[in-house]
Design a protein around this motif. Structure first.
Motif, PDB file in Angstrom:
ATOM      1  N   GLU A  35       0.885  -1.351   0.007  1.00 34.40           N
ATOM      2  CA  GLU A  35       0.073   0.029  -0.050  1.00 34.40           C
ATOM      3  C   GLU A  35       0.862   1.282  -0.065  1.00 34.40           C
ATOM      4  O   GLU A  35       2.005   1.242   0.772  1.00 34.40           O
ATOM      5  N   SER A  41       0.581   4.094   1.528  1.00 37.50           N
ATOM      6  CA  SER A  41       0.644   4.495   2.832  1.00 37.50           C
ATOM      7  C   SER A  41       1.867   4.074   3.498  1.00 37.50           C
ATOM      8  O   SER A  41       2.600   4.564   4.229  1.00 37.50           O
ATOM      9  N   SER A  42       1.934   2.544   3.274  1.00 35.41           N
ATOM     10  CA  SER A  42       3.164   1.878   4.134  1.00 35.41           C
ATOM     11  C   SER A  42       4.283   2.235   3.423  1.00 35.41           C
ATOM     12  O   SER A  42       5.341   2.321   4.110  1.00 35.41           O
ATOM     13  N   HIS A 101       4.949   5.034   2.011  1.00 32.57           N
ATOM     14  CA  HIS A 101       5.227   6.427   2.589  1.00 32.57           C
ATOM     15  C   HIS A 101       6.063   6.330   3.775  1.00 32.57           C
ATOM     16  O   HIS A 101       6.829   7.153   4.341  1.00 32.57           O
ATOM     17  N   TYR A 102       5.657   5.306   4.733  1.00 29.91           N
ATOM     18  CA  TYR A 102       6.046   5.388   6.064  1.00 29.91           C
ATOM     19  C   TYR A 102       7.396   4.982   6.056  1.00 29.91           C
ATOM     20  O   TYR A 102       8.128   5.439   6.830  1.00 29.91           O
ATOM     21  N   TRP A 103       7.683   3.745   5.356  1.00 31.42           N
ATOM     22  CA  TRP A 103       9.138   3.166   5.138  1.00 31.42           C
ATOM     23  C   TRP A 103      10.094   4.352   4.596  1.00 31.42           C
ATOM     24  O   TRP A 103      11.299   4.470   5.150  1.00 31.42           O
ATOM     25  N   ASP A 106       9.934   7.574   4.502  1.00 26.82           N
ATOM     26  CA  ASP A 106      10.240   8.569   5.618  1.00 26.82           C
ATOM     27  C   ASP A 106      11.218   8.041   6.360  1.00 26.82           C
ATOM     28  O   ASP A 106      12.171   8.742   6.913  1.00 26.82           O
ATOM     29  N   MET A 107      11.112   6.734   7.124  1.00 29.25           N
ATOM     30  CA  MET A 107      12.108   6.170   7.983  1.00 29.25           C
ATOM     31  C   MET A 107      13.519   6.410   7.420  1.00 29.25           C
ATOM     32  O   MET A 107      14.543   6.696   7.990  1.00 29.25           O
ATOM     33  N   GLU A 141      14.662   9.762   6.931  1.00 29.45           N
ATOM     34  CA  GLU A 141      15.227  10.412   7.970  1.00 29.45           C
ATOM     35  C   GLU A 141      16.565   9.816   8.698  1.00 29.45           C
ATOM     36  O   GLU A 141      17.562  10.663   9.167  1.00 29.45           O
TER      37      GLU A 141
END
Length: 63
Positions: free
Chosen positions: A30, A32-33, A35-37, A39-40, A43
């Motif tokens: 997905e 959204s998943s 995007h989460y990974w 971003d990590m 960072e």
């Protein structure tokens, strides 16, 4: 020596981005998943780049 580890970590993180993209296509992850990974990972890349910059400034004026 520590700088070498940070450079290797930065290269590995960039490689990890490619692996995440391939996994997303193969396994229909997905957005959204993803995007989460991503971003990590970004960072962590910013953290490593900050450390490299800090070391460069710290050791620039050594005799």
């Amino acid at each position: 020596m520590r700088r070498d580890y940070f450079l290797q970590a930065k290269a590995d993180l960039h490689s990890f981005i490619s692996q995440i993209e391939v996994a997303a296509e193969l396994f229909q992850i997905e957005p959204s998943s993803m995007h989460y990974w991503m971003d990590m990972v970004y960072e962590d890349i910013r953290f490593v780049e900050g450390m490299l910059k800090s070391y460069k400034e710290r050791y620039r004026n050594l005799p």
